[in-house]
Design a protein around this motif. Structure first.
Motif, PDB file in Angstrom:
ATOM      1  N   ILE A   1       0.876  -1.123  -0.084  1.00 48.66           N
ATOM      2  CA  ILE A   1      -0.044  -0.056   0.092  1.00 48.66           C
ATOM      3  C   ILE A   1       0.989   1.378  -0.165  1.00 48.66           C
ATOM      4  CG2 ILE A   1      -1.690   1.318   1.298  1.00 48.66           C
ATOM      5  CD1 ILE A   1      -2.376  -1.304   2.707  1.00 48.66           C
ATOM      6  N   ALA A   2       0.435   2.006  -1.018  1.00 50.46           N
ATOM      7  CA  ALA A   2       1.375   3.418  -1.154  1.00 50.46           C
ATOM      8  C   ALA A   2       0.417   4.402  -0.640  1.00 50.46           C
ATOM      9  CB  ALA A   2       2.124   3.847  -2.491  1.00 50.46           C
ATOM     10  N   ARG A   3       0.502   5.068   0.325  1.00 55.55           N
ATOM     11  CA  ARG A   3      -0.286   6.425   0.807  1.00 55.55           C
ATOM     12  C   ARG A   3       0.144   7.698   0.287  1.00 55.55           C
ATOM     13  NH1 ARG A   3      -2.031   3.719   6.553  1.00 55.55           N
ATOM     14  NH2 ARG A   3      -3.726   2.250   5.575  1.00 55.55           N
ATOM     15  N   ASN A   4       1.446   7.709  -0.022  1.00 57.87           N
ATOM     16  CA  ASN A   4       1.997   8.724  -0.551  1.00 57.87           C
ATOM     17  C   ASN A   4       3.365   8.425  -1.478  1.00 57.87           C
ATOM     18  OD1 ASN A   4       4.486   8.251   0.938  1.00 57.87           O
ATOM     19  ND2 ASN A   4       3.394   9.096   2.767  1.00 57.87           N
TER      20      ASN A   4
ATOM     21  N   ARG B   1       6.482   8.990  -1.191  1.00 57.52           N
ATOM     22  CA  ARG B   1       7.773   8.447  -0.783  1.00 57.52           C
ATOM     23  C   ARG B   1       7.527   6.675  -0.519  1.00 57.52           C
ATOM     24  NH1 ARG B   1       6.087  12.364   1.741  1.00 57.52           N
ATOM     25  NH2 ARG B   1       5.699  11.459   3.633  1.00 57.52           N
ATOM     26  N   GLN B   2       6.324   6.263  -0.059  1.00 58.54           N
ATOM     27  CA  GLN B   2       5.828   4.958  -0.037  1.00 58.54           C
ATOM     28  C   GLN B   2       6.041   4.270  -1.108  1.00 58.54           C
ATOM     29  OE1 GLN B   2       2.313   4.848   2.578  1.00 58.54           O
ATOM     30  NE2 GLN B   2       3.415   4.913   4.376  1.00 58.54           N
ATOM     31  N   GLU B   3       5.376   4.894  -2.414  1.00 62.53           N
ATOM     32  CA  GLU B   3       5.503   4.295  -3.702  1.00 62.53           C
ATOM     33  C   GLU B   3       6.796   4.213  -4.234  1.00 62.53           C
ATOM     34  OE1 GLU B   3       4.102   6.086  -7.879  1.00 62.53           O
ATOM     35  OE2 GLU B   3       2.580   5.855  -6.463  1.00 62.53           O
ATOM     36  N   ALA B   4       7.719   4.820  -3.709  1.00 58.41           N
ATOM     37  CA  ALA B   4       9.102   4.905  -4.029  1.00 58.41           C
ATOM     38  C   ALA B   4       9.633   3.450  -3.575  1.00 58.41           C
ATOM     39  CB  ALA B   4       9.983   6.029  -3.594  1.00 58.41           C
ATOM     40  N   HIS B   5       9.290   3.342  -2.408  1.00 59.86           N
ATOM     41  CA  HIS B   5       9.820   2.292  -1.603  1.00 59.86           C
ATOM     42  C   HIS B   5       9.519   0.954  -2.228  1.00 59.86           C
ATOM     43  CE1 HIS B   5      10.687  -0.401   2.017  1.00 59.86           C
ATOM     44  NE2 HIS B   5       9.778  -0.879   1.894  1.00 59.86           N
TER      45      HIS B   5
ATOM     46  N   PRO C   1      13.080   2.811   8.940  1.00 63.42           N
ATOM     47  CA  PRO C   1      14.029   3.345   7.975  1.00 63.42           C
ATOM     48  C   PRO C   1      13.804   3.126   6.613  1.00 63.42           C
ATOM     49  CG  PRO C   1      15.179   2.349   9.650  1.00 63.42           C
ATOM     50  CD  PRO C   1      13.818   1.860   9.940  1.00 63.42           C
ATOM     51  N   HIS C   2      13.941   4.070   5.761  1.00 59.95           N
ATOM     52  CA  HIS C   2      13.627   4.224   4.271  1.00 59.95           C
ATOM     53  C   HIS C   2      14.562   3.091   3.603  1.00 59.95           C
ATOM     54  CE1 HIS C   2      17.161   6.320   2.892  1.00 59.95           C
ATOM     55  NE2 HIS C   2      16.977   7.164   4.044  1.00 59.95           N
ATOM     56  N   TYR C   3      15.849   2.854   4.049  1.00 58.26           N
ATOM     57  CA  TYR C   3      16.741   1.960   3.357  1.00 58.26           C
ATOM     58  C   TYR C   3      16.273   0.559   3.245  1.00 58.26           C
ATOM     59  CZ  TYR C   3      18.354   1.208   8.070  1.00 58.26           C
ATOM     60  OH  TYR C   3      18.439   0.593   9.304  1.00 58.26           O
ATOM     61  N   LEU C   4      15.222   0.180   3.977  1.00 53.95           N
ATOM     62  CA  LEU C   4      14.917  -1.211   3.723  1.00 53.95           C
ATOM     63  C   LEU C   4      14.480  -1.691   2.417  1.00 53.95           C
ATOM     64  CD1 LEU C   4      12.658  -1.672   7.192  1.00 53.95           C
ATOM     65  CD2 LEU C   4      15.372  -2.347   6.760  1.00 53.95           C
ATOM     66  N   ALA C   5      14.127  -1.083   1.460  1.00 56.50           N
ATOM     67  CA  ALA C   5      14.065  -1.586   0.323  1.00 56.50           C
ATOM     68  C   ALA C   5      15.072  -1.596  -0.730  1.00 56.50           C
ATOM     69  CB  ALA C   5      13.005  -0.541  -0.386  1.00 56.50           C
ATOM     70  N   TYR C   6      16.287  -0.968  -0.303  1.00 62.27           N
ATOM     71  CA  TYR C   6      17.536  -0.671  -0.996  1.00 62.27           C
ATOM     72  C   TYR C   6      18.029  -2.163  -1.441  1.00 62.27           C
ATOM     73  CZ  TYR C   6      21.975   0.877  -2.764  1.00 62.27           C
ATOM     74  OH  TYR C   6      23.115   0.777  -3.519  1.00 62.27           O
TER      75      TYR C   6
ATOM     76  N   THR D   1      11.992   8.113   0.526  1.00 66.14           N
ATOM     77  CA  THR D   1      11.215   7.097   0.775  1.00 66.14           C
ATOM     78  C   THR D   1      10.620   7.029   2.307  1.00 66.14           C
ATOM     79  OG1 THR D   1      12.851   5.392   0.983  1.00 66.14           O
ATOM     80  CG2 THR D   1      12.338   5.939  -1.128  1.00 66.14           C
ATOM     81  N   GLU D   2       9.690   6.207   2.030  1.00 64.17           N
ATOM     82  CA  GLU D   2       9.178   5.851   3.577  1.00 64.17           C
ATOM     83  C   GLU D   2       8.533   4.557   3.437  1.00 64.17           C
ATOM     84  OE1 GLU D   2       4.989   7.496   5.286  1.00 64.17           O
ATOM     85  OE2 GLU D   2       6.522   8.924   4.845  1.00 64.17           O
ATOM     86  N   HIS D   3       8.547   3.990   4.632  1.00 60.83           N
ATOM     87  CA  HIS D   3       8.186   2.412   4.570  1.00 60.83           C
ATOM     88  C   HIS D   3       6.737   2.350   4.547  1.00 60.83           C
ATOM     89  CE1 HIS D   3       7.790  -1.816   5.952  1.00 60.83           C
ATOM     90  NE2 HIS D   3       9.133  -1.917   5.579  1.00 60.83           N
ATOM     91  N   PRO D   4       6.225   1.478   3.910  1.00 60.53           N
ATOM     92  CA  PRO D   4       4.522   1.432   3.748  1.00 60.53           C
ATOM     93  C   PRO D   4       4.089   0.903   5.019  1.00 60.53           C
ATOM     94  CG  PRO D   4       5.582  -0.656   2.424  1.00 60.53           C
ATOM     95  CD  PRO D   4       6.795   0.544   2.908  1.00 60.53           C
ATOM     96  N   PRO D   5       2.569   1.021   5.200  1.00 57.80           N
ATOM     97  CA  PRO D   5       2.004   0.271   6.094  1.00 57.80           C
ATOM     98  C   PRO D   5       2.422  -1.143   6.400  1.00 57.80           C
ATOM     99  CG  PRO D   5       0.658   1.772   4.887  1.00 57.80           C
ATOM    100  CD  PRO D   5       2.017   1.538   4.009  1.00 57.80           C
ATOM    101  N   VAL D   6       2.211  -1.607   7.608  1.00 55.82           N
ATOM    102  CA  VAL D   6       2.331  -3.034   8.068  1.00 55.82           C
ATOM    103  C   VAL D   6       1.086  -3.470   8.551  1.00 55.82           C
ATOM    104  CG1 VAL D   6       3.430  -4.506   9.891  1.00 55.82           C
ATOM    105  CG2 VAL D   6       4.741  -2.555   8.504  1.00 55.82           C
ATOM    106  N   GLY D   7       0.681  -4.708   7.949  1.00 52.33           N
ATOM    107  CA  GLY D   7      -0.591  -5.302   8.517  1.00 52.33           C
ATOM    108  C   GLY D   7       0.020  -6.467   9.680  1.00 52.33           C
ATOM    109  N   TRP D   8      -1.104  -6.539  10.539  1.00 54.12           N
ATOM    110  CA  TRP D   8      -0.789  -7.643  11.318  1.00 54.12           C
ATOM    111  C   TRP D   8      -2.166  -8.334  11.876  1.00 54.12           C
ATOM    112  CZ3 TRP D   8      -4.007  -7.552  15.794  1.00 54.12           C
ATOM    113  CH2 TRP D   8      -4.450  -6.219  16.206  1.00 54.12           C
ATOM    114  N   ILE D   9      -1.808  -9.689  12.252  1.00 57.49           N
ATOM    115  CA  ILE D   9      -2.577 -10.655  12.402  1.00 57.49           C
ATOM    116  C   ILE D   9      -2.463 -11.509  13.744  1.00 57.49           C
ATOM    117  CG2 ILE D   9      -3.660 -12.734  11.581  1.00 57.49           C
ATOM    118  CD1 ILE D   9      -3.433 -11.814   8.535  1.00 57.49           C
TER     119      ILE D   9
END
Length: 193
Positions: free
Chosen positions: A81-84, A86-90, A141-146, A179-187
């Motif tokens: 999910i990209a809400r902005n 920066r999340q889309e770039a991630h 941190p944003h670098y997690l997608a790198y 960039t910004e990390h996208p939302p996290v889902g939890w169950i």
């Protein structure tokens, strides 16, 4: 218990800094067949690990084993999910990982982030029942997608390498601008029945 600490690069440092090093028993084993003959835990936790299990069959088997050995299971995973922007770039840079690893090693790894619906389906296929679920903004941190460009440069297939280098360069430009990390889902789930 920490299963397969080899996937967690900073295991020793994190457990030391958090003060739980002497309370965690690290195990390196296949989570599809855990060595516990009965429910041995109140809670089994899988955080940002679903996407590393390579295929649905393995995902279902691991969740099934967690449900077998624990009263409840908690799963947290990044969502696509990209809400902005920066999340889309991630997401764009992260989503190259699956294709890069497949071209390098001949198998998928770091699969695309699953949707919340897909996570719930995996739990149900594993014989579980979702008790609660939700999402949150993790502020990670944003670098997690790198993924380093050098990985792409090592791809032997010239056509695939050129294609992925072009994609990497385009997505990296967006990524480095912020960039910004996208939302996290939890169950939270328990075994059905």
């Amino acid at each position: 218990m920490a299963v397969d600490k080899s996937r967690w690069r900073f295991f020793e440092g994190v457990t030391s800094v958090t003060g739980v090093k002497h309370r965690v028993i690290p195990l390196k084993l296949d989570a599809r067949e855990l060595p516990f003959p009965f429910k041995a835990f109140d809670l089994a936790v899988l955080v940002h690990g679903i996407r590393s299990l390579k295929n649905e069959e393995t995902m279902v088997k691991v969740i099934s084993e967690m449900l077998r050995v624990a009263e409840k299971v908690f799963i947290a995973e990044s969502l696509p999910i990209a809400r902005n922007e920066r999340q889309e770039a991630h997401l764009e840079l992260y989503n190259l990982r699956e294709e890069i690893f497949e071209a390098l090693f001949g198998e998928k790894d770091d699969l695309h982030y699953p949707t919340m619906e897909e996570l719930k389906e995996l739990v149900e296929k594993a014989g579980g029942r979702v008790i609660e679920s939700g999402t949150f903004e993790p502020g990670l941190p944003h670098y997690l997608a790198y993924i380093p460009r050098e990985y792409v440069e090592r791809i032997k297939d010239g056509k695939k390498r050129a294609e992925l280098l072009k994609k990497w360069d385009r997505t990296y430009e967006k990524w480095k601008n912020g960039t910004e990390h996208p939302p996290v889902g939890w169950i939270l789930a328990e075994k059905e029945g």
